[in-house]
Write a protein that holds these residues in place. Structure first.
Motif, PDB file in Angstrom:
ATOM      1  N   UNK A 186      10.117  -1.918  -0.279  1.00 26.44           N
ATOM      2  CA  UNK A 186       9.709  -3.323  -0.192  1.00 26.44           C
ATOM      3  C   UNK A 186       8.688  -3.650  -1.277  1.00 26.44           C
ATOM      4  N   UNK A 187       8.446  -2.709  -2.157  1.00 27.93           N
ATOM      5  CA  UNK A 187       7.560  -2.937  -3.305  1.00 27.93           C
ATOM      6  C   UNK A 187       6.139  -3.299  -2.878  1.00 27.93           C
ATOM      7  N   UNK A 188       5.534  -2.467  -1.996  1.00 26.19           N
ATOM      8  CA  UNK A 188       4.243  -2.846  -1.409  1.00 26.19           C
ATOM      9  C   UNK A 188       3.061  -2.569  -2.331  1.00 26.19           C
ATOM     10  N   UNK A 189       1.970  -3.270  -2.070  1.00 25.02           N
ATOM     11  CA  UNK A 189       0.684  -2.887  -2.658  1.00 25.02           C
ATOM     12  C   UNK A 189      -0.072  -1.995  -1.688  1.00 25.02           C
ATOM     13  N   UNK A 190       0.192  -2.199  -0.396  1.00 25.29           N
ATOM     14  CA  UNK A 190      -0.460  -1.409   0.651  1.00 25.29           C
ATOM     15  C   UNK A 190       0.608  -0.886   1.594  1.00 25.29           C
ATOM     16  N   UNK A 217      -7.494 -10.475   6.191  1.00 25.20           N
ATOM     17  CA  UNK A 217      -7.285 -10.981   4.842  1.00 25.20           C
ATOM     18  C   UNK A 217      -6.636  -9.908   4.013  1.00 25.20           C
ATOM     19  N   UNK A 218      -5.651 -10.323   3.221  1.00 24.43           N
ATOM     20  CA  UNK A 218      -5.004  -9.361   2.324  1.00 24.43           C
ATOM     21  C   UNK A 218      -4.940  -9.954   0.927  1.00 24.43           C
ATOM     22  N   UNK A 219      -5.464  -9.240  -0.037  1.00 20.53           N
ATOM     23  CA  UNK A 219      -5.495  -9.702  -1.434  1.00 20.53           C
ATOM     24  C   UNK A 219      -6.041 -11.130  -1.508  1.00 20.53           C
ATOM     25  N   UNK A 220      -7.070 -11.364  -0.746  1.00 20.15           N
ATOM     26  CA  UNK A 220      -7.741 -12.658  -0.806  1.00 20.15           C
ATOM     27  C   UNK A 220      -7.077 -13.764  -0.005  1.00 20.15           C
ATOM     28  N   UNK A 221      -5.973 -13.407   0.697  1.00 17.94           N
ATOM     29  CA  UNK A 221      -5.248 -14.439   1.433  1.00 17.94           C
ATOM     30  C   UNK A 221      -5.388 -14.181   2.938  1.00 17.94           C
ATOM     31  N   UNK A 272       3.232  -7.969   0.390  1.00 19.81           N
ATOM     32  CA  UNK A 272       2.900  -6.669  -0.187  1.00 19.81           C
ATOM     33  C   UNK A 272       2.349  -5.647   0.792  1.00 19.81           C
ATOM     34  N   UNK A 273       2.557  -5.865   2.097  1.00 18.02           N
ATOM     35  CA  UNK A 273       2.168  -4.850   3.075  1.00 18.02           C
ATOM     36  C   UNK A 273       3.440  -4.284   3.706  1.00 18.02           C
ATOM     37  N   UNK A 274       3.524  -2.966   3.713  1.00 16.99           N
ATOM     38  CA  UNK A 274       4.707  -2.340   4.264  1.00 16.99           C
ATOM     39  C   UNK A 274       4.260  -1.379   5.355  1.00 16.99           C
ATOM     40  N   UNK A 281      17.996   0.596   1.215  1.00 20.13           N
ATOM     41  CA  UNK A 281      18.299  -0.696   0.600  1.00 20.13           C
ATOM     42  C   UNK A 281      17.766  -1.861   1.433  1.00 20.13           C
ATOM     43  N   UNK A 282      17.825  -1.740   2.756  1.00 21.56           N
ATOM     44  CA  UNK A 282      17.369  -2.851   3.596  1.00 21.56           C
ATOM     45  C   UNK A 282      15.845  -3.006   3.477  1.00 21.56           C
ATOM     46  N   UNK A 283      15.179  -1.933   3.043  1.00 14.98           N
ATOM     47  CA  UNK A 283      13.745  -2.036   2.777  1.00 14.98           C
ATOM     48  C   UNK A 283      13.438  -3.057   1.693  1.00 14.98           C
ATOM     49  N   UNK A 284      14.396  -3.299   0.820  1.00 17.58           N
ATOM     50  CA  UNK A 284      14.168  -4.251  -0.268  1.00 17.58           C
ATOM     51  C   UNK A 284      14.699  -5.634   0.073  1.00 17.58           C
ATOM     52  N   UNK A 285      14.736  -5.962   1.368  1.00 15.21           N
ATOM     53  CA  UNK A 285      15.295  -7.246   1.803  1.00 15.21           C
ATOM     54  C   UNK A 285      14.522  -8.447   1.265  1.00 15.21           C
ATOM     55  N   UNK A 286      13.194  -8.323   1.204  1.00 16.48           N
ATOM     56  CA  UNK A 286      12.426  -9.501   0.777  1.00 16.48           C
ATOM     57  C   UNK A 286      12.692  -9.832  -0.688  1.00 16.48           C
ATOM     58  N   UNK A 287      12.650 -11.128  -0.981  1.00 16.71           N
ATOM     59  CA  UNK A 287      13.071 -11.645  -2.285  1.00 16.71           C
ATOM     60  C   UNK A 287      12.448 -10.952  -3.477  1.00 16.71           C
ATOM     61  N   UNK A 288      11.144 -10.684  -3.380  1.00 20.55           N
ATOM     62  CA  UNK A 288      10.470 -10.063  -4.524  1.00 20.55           C
ATOM     63  C   UNK A 288      10.969  -8.649  -4.756  1.00 20.55           C
ATOM     64  N   UNK A 289      11.264  -7.946  -3.668  1.00 17.36           N
ATOM     65  CA  UNK A 289      11.668  -6.544  -3.799  1.00 17.36           C
ATOM     66  C   UNK A 289      13.114  -6.409  -4.278  1.00 17.36           C
ATOM     67  N   UNK A 290      13.940  -7.405  -3.970  1.00 17.38           N
ATOM     68  CA  UNK A 290      15.357  -7.305  -4.347  1.00 17.38           C
ATOM     69  C   UNK A 290      15.525  -7.129  -5.843  1.00 17.38           C
ATOM     70  N   UNK A 291      14.731  -7.870  -6.583  1.00 14.00           N
ATOM     71  CA  UNK A 291      14.830  -7.810  -8.037  1.00 14.00           C
ATOM     72  C   UNK A 291      14.490  -6.424  -8.565  1.00 14.00           C
TER      73      UNK A 291
END
Ligand SMILES: Nc1ncnc2c1ncn2[C@@H]1O[C@H](COP(=O)(O)OP(=O)(O)O)[C@@H](O)[C@H]1O
Ligand SMILES: [Mg+2]
Lengths: 288, 239
Positions: free
Chosen positions: B156-160, B64-68, B82-84, B103-113
């Motif tokens: 990738x803008x991770x939390x973990x 489970x991560x962040x309740x999911x 949010x796991x990298x 730059x490729x580390x930010x491939x996921x949609x949330x990180x691109x912004x």
């Protein structure tokens, strides 16, 4: 006595012809780069592109180059479907299984083309088919110039796409290390589809180029596939510059071989060069 | 240490084909912690990290991560949650430049912004990478490669962030610098789970630690307290 002027024509033609080889080789190289699958159907897909141009120009009176406006997206989507529904299932088992599927696709295209368009040789006739440009003492057929111009556009476009876009960088990353690419959030299955789609779009372009330049039959894909192998081996896998130079070298050695040794030397010389490169520098002239 | 549990691994078994690599492994990481997972070569540390990041999937148990519940998610979907992972051996894309790797580390949609913002932060943490941004990754030194690998993980803008064998093959001086960066990363609110063969060092850098042996967690607790444990001292420090 041989003069430099006598050589000008085979040199020019060789370079221009190399452009066609580059476009064919690019699609093969792109798919191999990401999937490590040798798409042995690639030559036949190119010929399918030639027939597409043949149909649109004979039935609809479209200029073959203009027909690419439809051809490129159509082949791109076809490529995605072929990868997703035919190649990928086998690919999940093994690269070898995917190779066998590619063989199957190759045979199906060849035989279907014979049924639909007969085994007879076809060619495209346009207003510029017989035109030449005279530069100095050298006559350059317009279609060869078109081949080269298309190659330049394609190489630059693919290069910019791979380098500047997220999707292009994802393809590049996945071809260098697909497991790590997943850790970047890249879905390899999607990358394979896109790469296959692009390879098919390139096949459409190459098909038009080829049909403008040479007569073709349903079986013509095979020799061009083998030429594309040669180009990739010469230039080195995974290098755009390498593929480009490889195509030029192949075209040049073919026309110069023909010039010095007669028609039988045409393909002998480039393939001897391929063998020499394989022996001395197996990664290709520009390979890593 | 009353923070929420960010990552909860519960009783997982992991197999490679027929061979079992993890037995009933459980582990928790709370928000804002640095947690170490230490153990000798072949103990199953990388296997556990790969299971968390979805490269492999457990036969039993849940993650489970962040309740999911992320047990069945694919690796490429977990990144966006949010796991990298910074993989063992850096695994940079060798023919891509430093900038392209980041730059490729930010491939996921949330990180691109957030790409420019994260890139600025990475260059702040590792100024040398800015100088070398157009250099091919394969031409960097081992330490610089590790910096790119960590930087790419942060893009990738991770939390973990999961870091596998960060110090392997690097000089003590560079390792010391990298640990300082990890503390800076944590100060920015990113939680760290780090894997090390070097039990002594990881116990000194982490808040809490787990010790893994042949696929089983054998000890866990406050890192400094573990240092004092008889068993640990005998098994890992030879005293
Ligand atoms: N891809 C794999 N296929 C089969 N066995 C593997 C694979 N990767 C690791 N293992 C086995 O799983 C066990 C744990 O390996 P690993 O997680 O890499 O250990 P560590 O990272 O602690 O050194 C070892 O016995 C190793 O041989
Ligand atoms: Mg390991």
């Amino acid at each position: 006595m041989e003069t430099l002027a006598d050589l000008a024509s085979p040199i020019a033609i060789g370079v221009l012809l190399g452009g066609l080889y580059v476009v064919i080789a690019l699609g093969l190289s792109l798919v191999f780069g990401v999937m490590k699958v040798i798409n042995v159907a690639h030559g036949d897909l190119v010929i399918l592109g030639s027939y597409f141009a043949y149909v649109t120009s004979t039935s609809w009176g479209l200029d073959p180059i203009l027909s690419l406006v439809v051809g490129i997206p159509l082949f791109f989507v076809m490529g995605i479907f072929i990868e997703k529904f035919l190649v990928h299932r086998a690919f999940r088992m093994s690269v070898d299984a995917a190779l066998i599927i590619a063989f199957g696709i190759s045979l199906i295209i060849q035989n279907a083309a014979q049924l639909v368009w007969t085994p007879l040789s076809r060619g495209l006739m346009t207003s510029y088919t017989l035109e030449s440009l005279k530069i100095g003492d050298v006559y350059l057929p317009v279609v060869y110039l078109v081949d080269f111009a298309m190659a330049l556009v394609v190489v630059l476009a693919v290069h910019q796409f791979l380098k500047r876009t997220y999707l292009g960088q994802a393809i590049t990353a996945a071809s260098q290390d697909s497991e790590t690419a997943q850790l970047m959030g890249i879905n390899p299955a999607r990358v394979y589809q896109i790469a296959f789609g692009i390879a098919m779009a390139l096949a459409a372009i190459a098909g038009v180029s080829l049909a403008l330049t040479f007569p073709f039959t349903p079986k013509s894909g095979v020799p061009f596939l083998i030429i594309a192998f040669g180009v990739i081996i010469l230039g080195g896998l995974g290098s755009m510059v390498g593929t480009f130079i490889g195509g030029m070298i192949f075209g040049l050695s073919q026309t110069l071989g023909g010039h010095f040794l007669g028609p039988t030397g045409q393909l002998l010389v480039p393939f001897v060069m391929v063998l020499v490169v394989l022996t001395i520098r197996p990664q290709g002239l520009f390979g890593r | 240490m009353s923070e929420e549990v960010l990552l909860r691994v519960s009783n997982i078994d992991v197999f490679y084909g027929g061979a079992q690599a993890l037995w009933d492994v459980s582990l928790e990481v709370r928000s804002g912690e640095i947690v170490a997972l230490a153990g000798s070569n072949g103990a199953g540390k990388s296997t556990l990290l790969k299971t968390i990041s979805g490269v492999i999937h457990p036969a039993k148990g849940s993650i489970e991560f962040a309740g999911m519940n992320i047990t069945k998610l694919n690796a490429y979907d977990i990144v966006a949650q949010g796991i990298s992972q910074v993989p063992e051996g850096r695994r940079l894309f060798p023919e891509m430049t430093v900038f392209q790797n980041l730059a490729i580390g930010s491939y996921n949609g949330k990180a691109r912004a957030k790409r420019e913002e994260n890139l600025t932060r990475v260059y702040e943490l590792f100024p040398v990478l800015k100088e070398r941004k157009d250099q091919l990754a394969k031409t960097l030194s081992g330490g610089e490669q590790q910096m790119v690998a960590i930087g790419r993980g942060l893009m990738s803008n991770p939390r973990l962030i999961l870091i596998d064998e960060m110090s392997l093959g690097l000089s003590p001086l560079i390792v010391c610098d990298l640990f300082r960066v990890l503390h800076a990363i944590r100060a920015r609110g990113i939680t760290v789970l780090l894997v090390e063969q070097n039990v002594w060092q990881s116990l000194h850098e982490a808040d809490r630690a787990y010790i893994i042996e042949t696929g089983r967690i054998v000890l866990s607790g406050n890192a400094l307290e573990l240092c004092e444990e008889e068993e640990v001292r005998e098994a890992y420090f030879g005293v």
